[in-house]
Design a protein around this motif. Structure first.
Motif, PDB file in Angstrom:
ATOM      1  N   ALA A 102       0.827  -1.205   0.000  1.00 61.07           N
ATOM      2  CA  ALA A 102       0.000   0.000   0.000  1.00 61.07           C
ATOM      3  C   ALA A 102       0.862   1.255   0.000  1.00 61.07           C
ATOM      4  O   ALA A 102       0.610   2.202  -0.751  1.00 61.07           O
ATOM      5  CB  ALA A 102      -0.928  -0.015   1.210  1.00 61.07           C
ATOM      6  N   LYS A 103       1.887   1.278   0.840  1.00 61.43           N
ATOM      7  CA  LYS A 103       2.752   2.451   0.946  1.00 61.43           C
ATOM      8  C   LYS A 103       3.448   2.740  -0.373  1.00 61.43           C
ATOM      9  O   LYS A 103       3.487   3.887  -0.845  1.00 61.43           O
ATOM     10  CB  LYS A 103       3.770   2.215   2.053  1.00 61.43           C
ATOM     11  CG  LYS A 103       4.798   3.316   2.214  1.00 61.43           C
ATOM     12  CD  LYS A 103       4.340   4.401   3.141  1.00 61.43           C
ATOM     13  CE  LYS A 103       5.470   5.377   3.453  1.00 61.43           C
ATOM     14  NZ  LYS A 103       5.126   6.356   4.456  1.00 61.43           N
ATOM     15  N   MET A 104       4.020   1.713  -0.992  1.00 65.25           N
ATOM     16  CA  MET A 104       4.733   1.917  -2.250  1.00 65.25           C
ATOM     17  C   MET A 104       3.784   2.386  -3.351  1.00 65.25           C
ATOM     18  O   MET A 104       4.145   3.258  -4.147  1.00 65.25           O
ATOM     19  CB  MET A 104       5.453   0.636  -2.666  1.00 65.25           C
ATOM     20  CG  MET A 104       6.699   0.340  -1.858  1.00 65.25           C
ATOM     21  SD  MET A 104       7.596  -1.139  -2.426  1.00 65.25           S
ATOM     22  CE  MET A 104       8.073  -0.641  -4.084  1.00 65.25           C
ATOM     23  N   PHE A 105       2.596   1.824  -3.405  1.00 63.26           N
ATOM     24  CA  PHE A 105       1.650   2.202  -4.450  1.00 63.26           C
ATOM     25  C   PHE A 105       1.140   3.625  -4.247  1.00 63.26           C
ATOM     26  O   PHE A 105       1.073   4.413  -5.184  1.00 63.26           O
ATOM     27  CB  PHE A 105       0.486   1.209  -4.485  1.00 63.26           C
ATOM     28  CG  PHE A 105      -0.583   1.572  -5.479  1.00 63.26           C
ATOM     29  CD1 PHE A 105      -0.281   1.734  -6.817  1.00 63.26           C
ATOM     30  CD2 PHE A 105      -1.893   1.749  -5.070  1.00 63.26           C
ATOM     31  CE1 PHE A 105      -1.268   2.070  -7.743  1.00 63.26           C
ATOM     32  CE2 PHE A 105      -2.886   2.078  -5.976  1.00 63.26           C
ATOM     33  CZ  PHE A 105      -2.574   2.244  -7.316  1.00 63.26           C
ATOM     34  N   LEU A 106       0.769   3.964  -3.019  1.00 65.01           N
ATOM     35  CA  LEU A 106       0.164   5.264  -2.752  1.00 65.01           C
ATOM     36  C   LEU A 106       1.188   6.396  -2.726  1.00 65.01           C
ATOM     37  O   LEU A 106       0.919   7.488  -3.237  1.00 65.01           O
ATOM     38  CB  LEU A 106      -0.597   5.225  -1.421  1.00 65.01           C
ATOM     39  CG  LEU A 106      -1.822   4.302  -1.367  1.00 65.01           C
ATOM     40  CD1 LEU A 106      -2.361   4.233   0.055  1.00 65.01           C
ATOM     41  CD2 LEU A 106      -2.908   4.777  -2.322  1.00 65.01           C
ATOM     42  N   TYR A 107       2.344   6.153  -2.132  1.00 66.34           N
ATOM     43  CA  TYR A 107       3.318   7.222  -1.921  1.00 66.34           C
ATOM     44  C   TYR A 107       4.521   7.163  -2.853  1.00 66.34           C
ATOM     45  O   TYR A 107       5.302   8.103  -2.917  1.00 66.34           O
ATOM     46  CB  TYR A 107       3.802   7.204  -0.468  1.00 66.34           C
ATOM     47  CG  TYR A 107       2.742   7.626   0.514  1.00 66.34           C
ATOM     48  CD1 TYR A 107       2.613   8.943   0.930  1.00 66.34           C
ATOM     49  CD2 TYR A 107       1.845   6.698   1.041  1.00 66.34           C
ATOM     50  CE1 TYR A 107       1.635   9.329   1.838  1.00 66.34           C
ATOM     51  CE2 TYR A 107       0.861   7.071   1.944  1.00 66.34           C
ATOM     52  CZ  TYR A 107       0.762   8.387   2.340  1.00 66.34           C
ATOM     53  OH  TYR A 107      -0.209   8.761   3.230  1.00 66.34           O
ATOM     54  N   GLY A 108       4.657   6.043  -3.544  1.00 65.99           N
ATOM     55  CA  GLY A 108       5.810   5.904  -4.417  1.00 65.99           C
ATOM     56  C   GLY A 108       7.066   5.614  -3.615  1.00 65.99           C
ATOM     57  O   GLY A 108       7.166   5.912  -2.436  1.00 65.99           O
ATOM     58  N   ALA A 109       8.028   5.004  -4.258  1.00 68.09           N
ATOM     59  CA  ALA A 109       9.295   4.704  -3.598  1.00 68.09           C
ATOM     60  C   ALA A 109      10.348   4.468  -4.663  1.00 68.09           C
ATOM     61  O   ALA A 109      10.040   4.093  -5.791  1.00 68.09           O
ATOM     62  CB  ALA A 109       9.168   3.461  -2.715  1.00 68.09           C
ATOM     63  N   ASP A 110      11.585   4.715  -4.285  1.00 69.40           N
ATOM     64  CA  ASP A 110      12.681   4.385  -5.185  1.00 69.40           C
ATOM     65  C   ASP A 110      12.695   2.870  -5.376  1.00 69.40           C
ATOM     66  O   ASP A 110      12.754   2.122  -4.394  1.00 69.40           O
ATOM     67  CB  ASP A 110      14.022   4.839  -4.588  1.00 69.40           C
ATOM     68  CG  ASP A 110      14.053   6.349  -4.366  1.00 69.40           C
ATOM     69  OD1 ASP A 110      13.403   7.051  -5.149  1.00 69.40           O
ATOM     70  OD2 ASP A 110      14.711   6.781  -3.416  1.00 69.40           O
ATOM     71  N   THR A 111      12.631   2.425  -6.605  1.00 67.02           N
ATOM     72  CA  THR A 111      12.591   0.983  -6.849  1.00 67.02           C
ATOM     73  C   THR A 111      14.005   0.432  -6.994  1.00 67.02           C
ATOM     74  O   THR A 111      14.903   1.096  -7.521  1.00 67.02           O
ATOM     75  CB  THR A 111      11.795   0.666  -8.132  1.00 67.02           C
ATOM     76  OG1 THR A 111      12.357   1.408  -9.221  1.00 67.02           O
ATOM     77  CG2 THR A 111      10.339   1.060  -7.948  1.00 67.02           C
TER      78      THR A 111
END
Length: 299
Positions: A102-111
């Motif tokens: 949820a966090k990665m999808f909603l807030y984005g993150a360096d992949t």
């Protein structure tokens, strides 16, 4: 209405029930934000929606993979983004308890970097030799990550893939403080006492529904040796019961304890990792019903 409505929370908080009711009301599909519901046959242990619920409301990322297939947070985010864009002119609901997804999808993150051929080679090595050699290689490249991930084979494989490509330690993942797109975030937060009560009740029901039998079938198919599905809660304990190391009563108690520990980690995550979310606290089932009715009345 926000284009995406996110309903998150710890296990047994009622998020799936609320999402289903809201989906029927606003005629929306549901994205399952659950790392295990995507696997076929992993039904009781993942608290998957019923056959009737699946027939009434379209659920994305439920029953789409076999247990031997790998599945990562990056895979989830890519598929969820495709679904979001596909439904660009209509609302969708995302519901579940896998916080990192949820966090990665909603807030984005360096992949982290990835390479499909390398991932396949690492997976083949894991299937032939086990995790020890891969863990040792990861520990050489990134001892901090290795120590943090030592009990999670799936994440060890992914971390080693990225560390190999980086030829060194993994960078610290950073998130934005605001969502990437217009959305409403709802987090259901039962008290610790209510959480224990709901979990105990659900574990008893899941055992009555055939959780042990489901576990035996999947373990015989190699569940505990898979890179991702092996992380499903409860199946290692079921294996101990099937091996005669736990009585049914001891198994039930162990499952309740393990699930409560998992829910505690989820509550900590959701309290701290979603700065723009509305958190709805409730102390008992009556208060939870009032929260549900309030949210539903807003649509």
């Amino acid at each position: 209405m926000k284009q995406l409505i996110s309903i998150l929370g710890p296990t047994a908080s009622g998020k799936s029930s609320l999402a289903f009711k809201l989906a029927k009301k606003i005629q929306s599909p549901i994205i399952s934000c659950d790392s295990m519901q995507i696997y076929r046959e992993l039904d009781i242990g993942s608290a998957k929606p019923t056959v009737e619920e699946l027939s009434e409301v379209k659920h994305h990322m439920v029953d789409e993979l076999n247990i031997e297939d790998p599945w990562t947070a990056a895979d989830f985010c890519q598929k969820a983004e495709d679904i979001r864009l596909e439904h660009n002119n209509s609302p969708i609901i995302m519901a579940g308890g896998t916080g990192l997804y949820a966090k990665m999808f909603l807030y984005g993150a360096d992949t982290l970097p990835s390479d499909k051929n390398l991932a396949q080679d690492i997976r083949a090595q894991y299937e032939q030799e086990g995790i020890d050699n891969i863990f040792a290689k990861l520990a050489t490249l990134d001892p901090t990550s290795a120590e943090k991930l030592k009990d999670n084979n799936r994440r060890i494989l992914r971390a080693y893939e990225a560390a190999y490509l980086l030829n060194g330690p993994l960078p610290k993942r950073s998130f934005s403080q605001t969502p990437r797109f217009d959305c409403r975030q709802i987090i259901l937060m039962p008290s610790a006492e209510l959480s224990r009560e709901l979990i105990a009740k659900r574990c008893v029901e899941m055992l009555q529904e055939g959780w042990i039998e489901e576990g035996e079938k999947l373990i015989n198919k190699g569940l505990l040796n898979t890179p991702t599905a092996s992380q499903a809660l409860g199946y290692k304990e079921i294996a101990l019961h099937l091996d005669g190391q736990l009585s049914r009563e001891e198994l039930q108690e162990k499952l309740i304890i393990k699930t409560c520990q998992y829910a505690k980690r989820q509550r900590t995550w959701f309290r701290n990792q979603h700065p723009s979310a509305e958190i709805f606290h409730f102390e008992n089932s009556l208060e939870r019903e009032k929260v549900f009715n309030k949210i539903l009345s807003e649509y």
